[in-house]
Design an enzyme around this catalytic site. Structure first.
Site, PDB file in Angstrom:
ATOM      1  N   ASP A 276       0.799  -1.237   0.044  1.00 13.18           N
ATOM      2  CA  ASP A 276      -0.050  -0.064   0.031  1.00 13.18           C
ATOM      3  C   ASP A 276       0.886   1.284  -0.013  1.00 13.18           C
ATOM      4  O   ASP A 276       1.478   1.548   1.003  1.00 13.18           O
ATOM      5  CB  ASP A 276      -0.926  -0.077   1.226  1.00 13.18           C
ATOM      6  CG  ASP A 276      -1.806   1.378   1.502  1.00 13.18           C
ATOM      7  OD1 ASP A 276      -1.658   2.188   0.662  1.00 13.18           O
ATOM      8  OD2 ASP A 276      -2.601   1.263   2.374  1.00 13.18           O
ATOM      9  N   GLN A 279       0.420   6.546   1.073  1.00 10.26           N
ATOM     10  CA  GLN A 279       1.018   7.418   2.027  1.00 10.26           C
ATOM     11  C   GLN A 279       2.772   7.690   1.595  1.00 10.26           C
ATOM     12  O   GLN A 279       3.202   8.639   1.940  1.00 10.26           O
ATOM     13  CB  GLN A 279       1.135   7.140   3.340  1.00 10.26           C
ATOM     14  CG  GLN A 279      -0.512   7.226   3.865  1.00 10.26           C
ATOM     15  CD  GLN A 279      -1.045   8.490   3.945  1.00 10.26           C
ATOM     16  OE1 GLN A 279      -0.202   9.630   3.900  1.00 10.26           O
ATOM     17  NE2 GLN A 279      -2.409   8.694   3.999  1.00 10.26           N
TER      18      GLN A 279
END
Length: 486
Positions: A276, A279
């Site tokens: 992921d 960010q």
């Protein structure tokens, strides 16, 4: 990234347009030796268009009027934060009578004028659907759309733009992998390792498919400073491990795990790794090839692009093995009541009309970012994060959650005696935008004995003055609370 071409080879990222000279068979559509190259080849991602009328796009008679994105106004030989700030209109407004201090970048980043103009231009001048239209606007929109795909490939360091699938965001990317690849590969007793630092979007989809396939979720624990426990991780890996799901940078702790090493360990056991990067991509350069990531996902709105558009990278062999998750237009080759066949990747995984304006904005955002000195920008953010960490330490009663070395500018904290939501509302009255709550990372907060916290998150356009405004406001709020209690 651009690479040189052998003499006479077609440009990287394009395929010949149907109808170009070159005969039949495997060489159909390629220019014969000595022939003039087709001036309007198709992007690689539309290679299946050359095979038949369903995706046919005739050659253009004139070059599409596709305008290159406006470069950032910051210098290319260094990082000038004030020049960058001039590109972000929202930074120059007031909120509640105060200049806006935007410290909610972990939730979404602001958009530079180049992105705003790209989206407005699409809707005002170039609005069209993509891929199948024979008219000029369809061709122009398709060119921008596929240039957006190429820009995403360059951002992530893959030379194969067919490994880029457009999705709504990181959440949809993870669900796509879970529901397609996961459903095909998880079985009874198989294990999915998920770090305790994950956003819910990289946990709940695995819980859903694990329950269906009777697989098992195992959390990788956290250390007191917010790092992932690498010893525990090594002990957890085994022959039943099928997938490791990791954040590249935690949205609540700021932690940057040693992702490359963790992926390499997973591969020793034959497991795949999904990262992921929501960010991460706006804070430091990412190279999925160097990481050897099997899947990598990010959301456009976390990297200065519009909401509703995101990217899933997957290794070609994995994407080609994945059955469609959703059916509809764009993802088919031929449809009949007896049988349906599907388009090649990435289109097989992109059912329906995509977020075309979102891709136009993503293209502009990625070009904007590429125009900056990324190393200088990353160094600037690291210095600002260190400054903010030290400044927050001066606030009495403030507890910072997560202090792993090398973290990104995510500053999650609680203030003694203050409800996080009320504290965020008080900061808003001074024009300071932060976020309060569980930040879609309840297991991470629970590891620190919390249900809610305040998060101030930095981006490359933030300044020491922003940090000073936050710290001064916190001192003032704390002083008022002490005075009221006394």
């Amino acid at each position: 990234m651009p690479h040189g071409l052998a003499a006479g080879s077609p440009p990287t990222g394009v395929v010949p347009t149907p109808g170009a000279p070159g005969g039949t068979g495997l060489l159909a559509g390629f220019p014969k030796p000595g022939a003039s190259p087709d001036p309007h080849p198709l992007p690689v991602a539309l290679a299946h268009a050359a095979g038949g009328p369903r995706y046919w796009m005739p050659p253009q008679n004139e070059t599409p009027a596709v305008r290159p994105p406006t470069p950032p106004s910051s210098p290319t030989n260094g990082f000038d934060v004030e020049a960058v700030r001039r590109d972000f209109p929202q930074l120059h407004r007031e909120v509640n009578g105060h200049p806006l201090v935007w410290l909610d970048n972990g939730a979404t980043t602001l958009k530079p004028r180049q992105v705003i103009e790209a989206v407005a231009e699409h809707y005002s001048l170039d609005s069209s659907n993509v891929h199948r239209g024979a008219h000029t606007l369809a061709k122009q929109a398709t060119q921008v759309y596929e240039e957006g795909r190429q820009a995403a490939a360059e951002l992530l360091g893959t030379q194969d733009q067919d490994e880029i699938v457009f999705v709504r965001g990181t959440t949809e990317a993870v669900n796509l992998v879970a529901q397609s690849w996961g459903r095909a590969h998880f079985g009874v007793g198989d294990e999915i390792l998920v770090s305790a630092a994950e956003h819910h979007s990289n946990l709940v989809p695995w819980q859903l498919i694990a329950k269906e396939r009777r697989a098992r979720i195992r959390p990788i624990p956290l250390l007191p400073d917010g790092q992932l426990d690498q010893d525990a991780y090594r002990d957890m890996l085994g022959p039943r491990t099928k997938l490791v799901a990791l954040t590249h940078a935690s949205n609540v702790l700021g932690t940057i795990p040693p992702v490359a090493d963790m992926i390499a360990l997973a591969h020793r056991y034959g497991a795949k790794a999904l990262i992921d990067g929501a960010q991460a991509v706006s804070h430091f350069p990412v190279d999925v090839t160097a990481l050897d990531a099997d899947f990598y996902a990010f959301s456009g709105h976390k990297i200065f692009a519009p909401t509703g558009i995101g990217v899933l990278f997957g290794k070609r062999e994995l994407l080609e093995s994945m059955p469609p998750w959703q059916g509809g237009g764009n993802m088919i080759d031929a449809v009949s009541f007896e049988e349906t066949t599907y388009a090649p990747i990435p289109h097989r995984l992109e059912a329906g009309t995509g977020h075309i304006a979102g891709v136009a904005g993503l293209r502009a955002a990625l070009h904007y970012l590429a125009g900056l000195d990324r190393e200088a920008a990353t160094a600037y953010e690291e210095q600002l994060t260190a400054y903010a960490t030290g400044a927050l330490a001066t606030v009495p009663g403030l507890r910072l959650i997560g202090n792993a070395p090398g973290k990104i500018g995510v500053l999650t904290f609680v203030l003694k005696g203050a409800d996080p939501t009320a504290l965020a509302a008080a900061l808003d009255q001074q024009g300071i935008a932060v976020r309060a709550g569980h930040h879609c990372a309840q297991p991470a907060l629970a590891a620190f004995g919390l249900q809610s916290a305040v998060r101030a998150s930095l981006a490359l356009y933030n300044t020491e003055q922003d940090v000073d405004a936050l710290v001064a406001a916190l001192h003032d709020i704390q002083a008022q609370a002490i005075s009221a209690a006394g």
